[in-house]
Design a protein around this motif. Sequence first.
Motif, PDB file in Angstrom:
ATOM      1  N   ALA A  62       0.848  -1.191   0.000  1.00 32.05           N
ATOM      2  CA  ALA A  62       0.000   0.000   0.000  1.00 32.05           C
ATOM      3  C   ALA A  62       0.882   1.239   0.000  1.00 32.05           C
ATOM      4  O   ALA A  62       1.854   1.325   0.757  1.00 32.05           O
ATOM      5  N   MET A  63       0.568   2.179  -0.887  1.00 33.71           N
ATOM      6  CA  MET A  63       1.341   3.415  -0.959  1.00 33.71           C
ATOM      7  C   MET A  63       0.472   4.500  -1.565  1.00 33.71           C
ATOM      8  O   MET A  63      -0.073   4.329  -2.656  1.00 33.71           O
ATOM      9  N   ASN A  64       0.352   5.597  -0.855  1.00 36.54           N
ATOM     10  CA  ASN A  64      -0.412   6.738  -1.341  1.00 36.54           C
ATOM     11  C   ASN A  64       0.581   7.829  -1.718  1.00 36.54           C
ATOM     12  O   ASN A  64       1.210   8.421  -0.860  1.00 36.54           O
ATOM     13  N   ALA A  65       0.728   8.055  -3.019  1.00 31.93           N
ATOM     14  CA  ALA A  65       1.623   9.091  -3.523  1.00 31.93           C
ATOM     15  C   ALA A  65       0.948   9.768  -4.707  1.00 31.93           C
ATOM     16  O   ALA A  65       0.144   9.148  -5.411  1.00 31.93           O
ATOM     17  N   ALA A  66       1.267  11.028  -4.925  1.00 28.36           N
ATOM     18  CA  ALA A  66       0.761  11.742  -6.095  1.00 28.36           C
ATOM     19  C   ALA A  66       1.663  11.419  -7.282  1.00 28.36           C
ATOM     20  O   ALA A  66       2.888  11.476  -7.174  1.00 28.36           O
TER      21      ALA A  66
ATOM     22  N   GLU B  43      -2.452  15.300 -19.540  1.00 33.65           N
ATOM     23  CA  GLU B  43      -1.818  15.044 -18.248  1.00 33.65           C
ATOM     24  C   GLU B  43      -2.828  15.134 -17.115  1.00 33.65           C
ATOM     25  O   GLU B  43      -3.710  15.996 -17.121  1.00 33.65           O
ATOM     26  N   PHE B  44      -2.637  14.255 -16.135  1.00 34.99           N
ATOM     27  CA  PHE B  44      -3.493  14.208 -14.955  1.00 34.99           C
ATOM     28  C   PHE B  44      -2.599  13.947 -13.752  1.00 34.99           C
ATOM     29  O   PHE B  44      -1.535  13.349 -13.888  1.00 34.99           O
ATOM     30  N   VAL B  45      -3.047  14.345 -12.573  1.00 32.47           N
ATOM     31  CA  VAL B  45      -2.377  13.959 -11.336  1.00 32.47           C
ATOM     32  C   VAL B  45      -3.345  13.077 -10.557  1.00 32.47           C
ATOM     33  O   VAL B  45      -4.479  13.475 -10.287  1.00 32.47           O
ATOM     34  N   PHE B  46      -2.890  11.859 -10.255  1.00 28.95           N
ATOM     35  CA  PHE B  46      -3.693  10.880  -9.536  1.00 28.95           C
ATOM     36  C   PHE B  46      -2.957  10.441  -8.286  1.00 28.95           C
ATOM     37  O   PHE B  46      -1.762  10.682  -8.132  1.00 28.95           O
ATOM     38  N   SER B  47      -3.664   9.742  -7.413  1.00 29.93           N
ATOM     39  CA  SER B  47      -3.052   9.112  -6.240  1.00 29.93           C
ATOM     40  C   SER B  47      -2.843   7.643  -6.539  1.00 29.93           C
ATOM     41  O   SER B  47      -3.628   7.019  -7.261  1.00 29.93           O
TER      42      SER B  47
ATOM     43  N   VAL C 268       1.625   5.019 -21.129  1.00 29.71           N
ATOM     44  CA  VAL C 268       1.558   6.296 -20.418  1.00 29.71           C
ATOM     45  C   VAL C 268       2.923   6.585 -19.812  1.00 29.71           C
ATOM     46  O   VAL C 268       3.733   5.679 -19.623  1.00 29.71           O
ATOM     47  N   SER C 269       3.174   7.852 -19.528  1.00 24.28           N
ATOM     48  CA  SER C 269       4.370   8.261 -18.796  1.00 24.28           C
ATOM     49  C   SER C 269       3.938   8.620 -17.387  1.00 24.28           C
ATOM     50  O   SER C 269       2.920   9.299 -17.202  1.00 24.28           O
ATOM     51  N   VAL C 270       4.700   8.178 -16.396  1.00 28.17           N
ATOM     52  CA  VAL C 270       4.326   8.383 -14.997  1.00 28.17           C
ATOM     53  C   VAL C 270       5.512   8.984 -14.247  1.00 28.17           C
ATOM     54  O   VAL C 270       6.646   8.516 -14.392  1.00 28.17           O
ATOM     55  N   GLN C 271       5.234  10.020 -13.445  1.00 33.11           N
ATOM     56  CA  GLN C 271       6.275  10.662 -12.645  1.00 33.11           C
ATOM     57  C   GLN C 271       5.727  10.957 -11.254  1.00 33.11           C
ATOM     58  O   GLN C 271       4.690  11.609 -11.111  1.00 33.11           O
ATOM     59  N   VAL C 272       6.425  10.493 -10.231  1.00 35.70           N
ATOM     60  CA  VAL C 272       6.038  10.779  -8.851  1.00 35.70           C
ATOM     61  C   VAL C 272       6.193  12.278  -8.610  1.00 35.70           C
ATOM     62  O   VAL C 272       7.180  12.888  -9.027  1.00 35.70           O
ATOM     63  N   GLN C 273       5.231  12.871  -7.927  1.00 35.92           N
ATOM     64  CA  GLN C 273       5.226  14.303  -7.638  1.00 35.92           C
ATOM     65  C   GLN C 273       5.541  14.545  -6.162  1.00 35.92           C
ATOM     66  O   GLN C 273       5.389  13.663  -5.332  1.00 35.92           O
ATOM     67  N   GLY C 274       5.958  15.761  -5.837  1.00 35.10           N
ATOM     68  CA  GLY C 274       6.139  16.164  -4.446  1.00 35.10           C
ATOM     69  C   GLY C 274       7.455  15.770  -3.814  1.00 35.10           C
ATOM     70  O   GLY C 274       7.596  15.849  -2.598  1.00 35.10           O
ATOM     71  N   LEU C 275       8.422  15.348  -4.608  1.00 38.15           N
ATOM     72  CA  LEU C 275       9.737  15.003  -4.068  1.00 38.15           C
ATOM     73  C   LEU C 275      10.636  16.245  -4.087  1.00 38.15           C
ATOM     74  O   LEU C 275      10.377  17.183  -4.841  1.00 38.15           O
ATOM     75  N   PRO C 276      11.703  16.252  -3.300  1.00 33.70           N
ATOM     76  CA  PRO C 276      12.584  17.429  -3.288  1.00 33.70           C
ATOM     77  C   PRO C 276      13.332  17.650  -4.606  1.00 33.70           C
ATOM     78  O   PRO C 276      13.784  18.750  -4.881  1.00 33.70           O
ATOM     79  N   VAL C 277      13.469  16.603  -5.405  1.00 32.65           N
ATOM     80  CA  VAL C 277      14.087  16.701  -6.737  1.00 32.65           C
ATOM     81  C   VAL C 277      13.141  16.031  -7.727  1.00 32.65           C
ATOM     82  O   VAL C 277      12.353  15.162  -7.345  1.00 32.65           O
ATOM     83  N   PRO C 278      13.190  16.414  -9.005  1.00 29.76           N
ATOM     84  CA  PRO C 278      12.295  15.770  -9.975  1.00 29.76           C
ATOM     85  C   PRO C 278      12.554  14.265 -10.066  1.00 29.76           C
ATOM     86  O   PRO C 278      13.690  13.817 -10.188  1.00 29.76           O
ATOM     87  N   ALA C 279      11.482  13.502 -10.012  1.00 29.72           N
ATOM     88  CA  ALA C 279      11.573  12.043 -10.138  1.00 29.72           C
ATOM     89  C   ALA C 279      11.726  11.681 -11.611  1.00 29.72           C
ATOM     90  O   ALA C 279      11.325  12.448 -12.492  1.00 29.72           O
TER      91      ALA C 279
END
Length: 94
Positions: A13-17, A27-31, A57-68
């Motif tokens: 289980a992991m909840n990340a944007a 583009e969309f932002v999902f959890s 699709v291309s997927v990138q984790v959001q909200g990290l201190p550096v771009p994922a």
Amino acid sequence: MDSDDRREHSRTAMNAAVKVSHETQGEFVFSTRDVSDGGVFIVVEDAPFTPALGDEVSVQVQGLPVPAPILKMLVVRETNDGFGLQFKESAECQ
């Protein structure tokens, strides 16, 4: 393991944007709901995101201190609240 459960990898289980980009849908932002060595499940709910199984699709984790990194994934499963995405490298290895 349930005989109907065809999962190759254990889920955590992991909840990340995550930002999900689709060639024609934008583009969309999902959890996320969970992640495994093979992929991730995204919760879409009422968003107008309707990819076909097999779409890339291309997927990138959001909200990290550096771009994922941006990862290429394939849509492999659809449920009433989201989609299962498989890392493209995992799909090509099968």
